[in-house]
Design an enzyme around this catalytic site. Sequence first.
Site, PDB file in Angstrom:
ATOM      1  CB  CYS A 257      94.300  19.221 122.876  1.00 57.99           C
ATOM      2  SG  CYS A 257      95.425  19.826 124.147  1.00 57.99           S
TER       3      CYS A 257
ATOM      4  CG  ASP B 154      34.972  38.129 118.303  1.00 61.17           C
ATOM      5  OD1 ASP B 154      33.870  38.134 117.705  1.00 61.17           O
ATOM      6  OD2 ASP B 154      36.022  37.677 117.822  1.00 61.17           O
TER       7      ASP B 154
END
Lengths: 187, 450
Positions: free
Chosen positions: B33, B265
């Site tokens: 580990c 727009d």
Amino acid sequence: MATEPETPVAASAKEPAVPSLVDRYFTRWYKADVKGKPCEDHCILQHSNRICVITLAGSHPVLQSGKVIKSISYQISTNCSRLQNKVSGKFKRGAQFLTELAPLCKIYCSDGEEYTISSCVRGRLMEVNENILHKPSILQEKPSTEGYIAVVLPKFEESKSITEGLLTQKQYEEVVVKRISATTATS
Amino acid sequence: MDNLSQNGEGKISIIEDGSIASKNSNLNVCNVCLGILQDFCEKEFIKKVCQKVEASGFEFTNLVLSISFPPQLSVREHAAWLLVKQEMGKQSLSLERNDTVQLKEAYKWITHPLFSEELGVPIDGKSLFEVSVVFAHPETVEDCHFLRAICPDCFKPAKNKQSVFTRMAVMKALNKIKEEDFRKQFPCPPNSPKAVCSVVEIECAHGAVFVAGRYNKYSRNLPQTPWIIDGERKLDSSVEELISDHLLTVFKAESFNFSSSGREDVDVRTLGNGRPFAIELVNPHRVHFTSQEIKELQQKINNSSNKIQVRDLQLVTREAIGHMKEGEEEKTKTYSALIWTNKAIQRKDIEFLDDIKDLKIDQKTPLRVLHRRPLAVRTRIIHSMETHYVDEHHFRLYLKTQAGTYIKEFVHGDFGRTKPNICSLMDVTADILELDVESVDVDWPPALDD
């Protein structure tokens, strides 16, 4: 301003001028005596987004009174028809590439005269106007809008430089004035 | 000094917890580990991580823990498994891979309750709040490299990765490799490292949250998104900034993504119920708001500008965004346009437009957007129209159209590239002076009583 100017004379407004579609979005550029042919003037409408619409200038022979168009052809050579132009995708792949002198179409008049319209700008051909094929009179009635010849998309890098070889509205008007005084002087 | 045989042959002895006593007694790092179950399961370590989590300023009611081990750990785990399998085999016992507990699982079993207790919230795999801890062990980085020689196709270089030896790639190779080949290349038991793993990263991040609503636009000089050309801002502000900037601040988010059901727009107003929008707030630090607080936030946005107003502001899920985009393509919109004509007109000249239903029009890509859209012809339907005479050269046109219709081009014809159009229908030269969006017919997000 109600009608489109046939000649480049400032329109005398009968009512408060409403800027036309062309006035609002486009800048007018001109090329006079294209390919050395006298008075064969073209007007290039450049949109603020760099797209160019190729049209005939008011002084072009085809737009003079009495001229009758027999037919218009986009077959500019045996192998090339502008009608076959196919454009795909956002980047307009497959478009025919045009140089300044590239022919767009041929106009045949009833008096036997033949006129070639040139691109005047470098770029990709987007489309040619098929409406004038079916009804050539539109070209004479509304040369700056419905009677346009073609739409060209210049390269992004060249969008400012393409106008370097072209005349502004003012310069064009001066050319026309000079022509008129030259002919009156010789007559 | 070496502890025991490095090659897996000869004399080995395994002590139950897998560690092998070192002759150097001050170094006692587990060779399987790499110290993770030794040093990093303690309350002290957990506390340190939690301090960082708390300092990060995130608001959370649960969390998911994402632990990243160095890839070479899998190699050592594999070696240990082979050894244990071998020993059990000697006692005629068989051992399958899933009979063993994965290191990561064991680590989570130990640490989850500790994290939970320290932070006072449960661990939940579905949590949007992620704490990630990344371990590395530079000393043994080359442990994996032998796998490339045996399974080269597992280790193809990919664009974004610094090293080809990712956890996924190493696992893949370990599944493929034959036991004999493995044991030839890698010592079983693995040799002991000198140092434990180190923690290279402790990061916190919160998954995106979504806020939806509808906006009205009252300015004829406001773009949807910031209008910047060559680094220069051409117009002050934008719809998205006027709405999102406040949200960004309150949610303490890193950035936002604004989307709406279509858009208008710069010079077009949006009236009526407004246009649906949704804002994705990326990595928000604050996520819990009462509906009262959201109402107040809406009020704040509305007080800060008269160019836009928002309504029905609410938190929504990611899935709900689909409703809005559906609206963009499928739902109808209604508009009102102020139209100018070159020829003088009387009431009777426009009445016929009121009777036209479901008019089909063909629109080539408008010249004004042709530089960034593909050239195509789009068929659209004008469902109905209603005219209001103004004077000899003006009238108002109300229209209900299919989604995706270019109204301006329907009015002026766009050089004859939209057919039919108002000019061709009326046989005049017409232009559009003003355009308003009257409604966007999408019934999402749900309307709230304000």
